[in-house]
Structures are given as structure tokens and as C-alpha cells.
Design an enzyme around this catalytic site. Structure first.
Site, mmCIF file in Angstrom:
data_model
loop_
_atom_site.group_PDB
_atom_site.id
_atom_site.type_symbol
_atom_site.label_atom_id
_atom_site.label_comp_id
_atom_site.label_asym_id
_atom_site.label_seq_id
_atom_site.Cartn_x
_atom_site.Cartn_y
_atom_site.Cartn_z
ATOM 1 N N GLY A 22 0.585 -1.054 -0.183
ATOM 2 C CA GLY A 22 -0.106 0.058 0.037
ATOM 3 C C GLY A 22 0.899 1.220 0.067
ATOM 4 O O GLY A 22 2.244 1.135 0.302
ATOM 5 N N GLY A 25 1.568 5.854 4.285
ATOM 6 C CA GLY A 25 0.374 6.247 5.086
ATOM 7 C C GLY A 25 -0.816 5.688 4.795
ATOM 8 O O GLY A 25 -1.842 6.008 5.482
ATOM 9 N N SER A 26 -0.792 4.445 4.220
ATOM 10 C CA SER A 26 -2.082 3.746 3.882
ATOM 11 C C SER A 26 -2.414 2.949 5.306
ATOM 12 O O SER A 26 -3.689 2.500 5.489
ATOM 13 C CB SER A 26 -1.934 2.905 2.637
ATOM 14 O OG SER A 26 -0.902 1.979 2.988
ATOM 15 N N GLY A 27 -1.407 2.631 6.020
ATOM 16 C CA GLY A 27 -1.749 1.760 7.266
ATOM 17 C C GLY A 27 -1.211 0.606 7.514
ATOM 18 O O GLY A 27 -1.354 -0.150 8.306
ATOM 19 N N LYS A 28 -0.060 0.470 6.611
ATOM 20 C CA LYS A 28 0.541 -0.911 6.792
ATOM 21 C C LYS A 28 1.067 -1.313 8.041
ATOM 22 O O LYS A 28 1.024 -2.259 8.640
ATOM 23 C CB LYS A 28 1.767 -1.022 5.574
ATOM 24 C CG LYS A 28 1.273 -0.681 4.078
ATOM 25 C CD LYS A 28 2.355 -0.919 3.008
ATOM 26 C CE LYS A 28 3.289 0.197 3.303
ATOM 27 N NZ LYS A 28 2.978 1.514 3.344
ATOM 28 N N SER A 29 1.825 -0.220 8.539
ATOM 29 C CA SER A 29 2.806 -0.331 9.591
ATOM 30 C C SER A 29 1.798 -0.576 10.923
ATOM 31 O O SER A 29 1.918 -1.247 11.706
ATOM 32 C CB SER A 29 3.935 0.734 10.119
ATOM 33 O OG SER A 29 4.719 0.779 8.848
ATOM 34 N N SER A 96 6.212 -2.026 -1.693
ATOM 35 C CA SER A 96 5.879 -3.220 -2.872
ATOM 36 C C SER A 96 5.108 -2.509 -3.787
ATOM 37 O O SER A 96 3.928 -3.098 -4.240
ATOM 38 C CB SER A 96 5.436 -4.509 -2.307
ATOM 39 O OG SER A 96 5.659 -4.799 -0.897
#
Ligand SMILES: Nc1ncnc2c1ncn2[C@@H]1O[C@H](COP(=O)(O)OS(=O)(=O)O)[C@@H](OP(=O)(O)O)[C@H]1O
Ligand SMILES: Nc1ncnc2c1ncn2[C@@H]1O[C@H](COP(=O)(O)OP(=O)(O)O)[C@@H](O)[C@H]1O
Length: 187
Positions: A22, A25-29, A96
Site C-alpha cells: 500500500g 500512510g495507507s496504514g501498513k505499519s 511493494s
């Protein structure tokens, strides 16, 4: 050599790689960390391989050209494979951006062992969130080759799981992930 089935028996569950793709800032972490916490609470062996973390250590020689991103992701996949071989649930939150590279990573693992997670969120919302102030820097030209601005992000078309962080709260997204892992990893 200790077989995977032996590790599974000792661990009480199977292993799996969840690859979160993603935009920044999409929220992966956030989702990987919260999911790890939930799995830990249930006694499931798990680890997070975060892009930022790897880039400050083992991948610190790499930048953000297409070639460097590929090498960054290749190394992450090899580390994930090592953890998988001892039965861990491996959560990999890394942008990715390239469909071709994601496909190579998918091939590295079998379908049994691999779930691609699309962390879906529009560029506009990621830019509004801007948790690290990177979009602001990218827009003002201080950071080059920034994903979504002057470097391509190809949204996954075949992800096994999609979490829509723009429209669903964090807890809902985490629940989806945990449910999927519990289902896939039970012995
Ligand atoms: N040019 C550019 N483009 C994208 N991201 C940048 C860039 N420069 C620094 N950063 C920071 O690096 C984090 C992304 O690293 P990744 O290893 O996940 O990227 S990649 O998968 O190799 O594309 C990314 O972390 P996240 O925000 O968590 O995605 C940023 O903090
Ligand atoms: N549903 C959600 N899932 C994950 N993060 C969310 C969600 N809604 C809002 N956020 C916020 O978005 C930001 C995402 O940042 P981060 O997890 O660092 O993203 P990434 O690792 O993709 O760069 C955080 O500030 C987080 O609190």
C-alpha cells in the site's frame, strides 16, 4: 534438519507470510503492529518485518530506484522465508509498488504459505494523513521518487485480502486480518 511439521506441532499452529502492500500512510505499519499484538496475545509466534526498520539496518545501502526497491523486497522475502521455515506468522508491511515484483515474491512462496494484503487507501487520504510529513516534502521537491507522487504505485489486482483503511476503522481491519490468520494457521 527440523521439518516444518515438527515446528508446527511445537508452536501449536502453522506459519504464513502476510505481505502488506500500500501507499505510504495507507496504514501498513499500524495494521501489522496491531495484528502482531493480537496474535501475541493468543500465543501465536509472529514477527513484523517493517520496511522502515529494514531500511535502517540490513537494507541501509538501498534507495528508492526501481532496482533498489526490488533488491529491498527480495531481501525482505528471504528473511521472511527463514522465519516461515520455523513456523512463524510473518507480517511484512512494505510499499511493494510493482505488480511484477509482487508476483516474483508470490512465486517465492507457495499459495499455502502466502497472503497478499492490499492496504487500500487513496493517495488523497494518505496525503492528508501524512503521518511522517513525507508527502509535504515530496510535493516541495525535497524527496524524489516518492511513491504516488513521482514514482509509480500499481494497486494489487489479485490480493487474497483487501483492507480498506479509508472507510473502515483500524479495529475492523485488524479483526479481518486476525480472523484470516487464525483460520489459515490452525493445525
Ligand atoms: N521516495 C520514497 N518513496 C517511498 N517511501 C519513502 C521514500 N523515501 C523515504 N520513504 C520511506 O520509506 C518507507 C518505504 O520503504 P519500503 O521499503 O516499504 O518501500 S519499497 O517497498 O521498497 O517501495 C516509507 O514508509 P511507509 O510510510 O511506512 O510506507 C517512507 O517512510
Ligand atoms: N483503518 C485504518 N487502518 C490503519 N491506519 C489508519 C486507519 N485509519 C487511520 N489510520 C491512520 O493512518 C496512519 C497510517 O500510518 P502508517 O501505519 O505509518 O502507514 P504506512 O505504514 O502504510 O506508511 C496512522 O496515523 C493511522 O493511525
Amino acid at each position: 534438519m527440523i521439518e516444518k511439521s515438527e515446528w508446527n506441532r511445537v508452536n501449536g499452529h502453522k506459519g504464513k507470510v502476510l505481505w502488506f502492500s500500500g501507499l505510504s500512510g495507507s496504514g501498513k505499519s499500524t495494521l501489522a503492529a496491531e495484528t502482531e499484538r493480537e496474535l501475541f496475545r493468543r500465543g501465536i509466534r509472529c514477527v513484523v518485518l517493517d520496511g522502515d526498520q529494514l531500511r535502517s539496518g540490513i537494507n541501509r545501502d538501498l534507495g528508492f530506484t526501481d532496482q533498489d526497491r526490488n533488491e529491498n523486497l527480495r531481501r525482505a522475502a528471504e528473511i521472511a522465508a527463514l522465519f516461515l521455515s520455523v513456523g512463524f506468522v510473518v507480517l511484512v508491511p512494505m510499499i511493494s509498488p510493482s505488480a511484477e515484483t509482487r508476483n516474483t515474491i508470490r512465486q517465492r512462496f507457495g499459495p499455502e504459505d502466502y497472503t497478499e494484503v492490499y492496504v487500500k487507501c487513496s493517495l488523497e487520504t494518505c496525503e492528508q494523513r501524512d503521518p511522517k510529513g513525507l508527502y509535504r516534502k515530496a510535493r516541495s521537491g525535497l524527496i524524489k521518487q516518492f511513491t504516488g507522487i513521482d514514482s509509480l504505485y500499481e494497486p494489487p489486482l489479485e490480493a487474497e485480502l483487501t483492507v480498506d483503511t479509508e472507510h473502515e476503522p483500524t479495529e475492523h481491519c485488524v479483526q479481518l486480518l486476525v480472523d484470516s490468520i487464525l483460520c489459515d494457521c490452525q493445525l
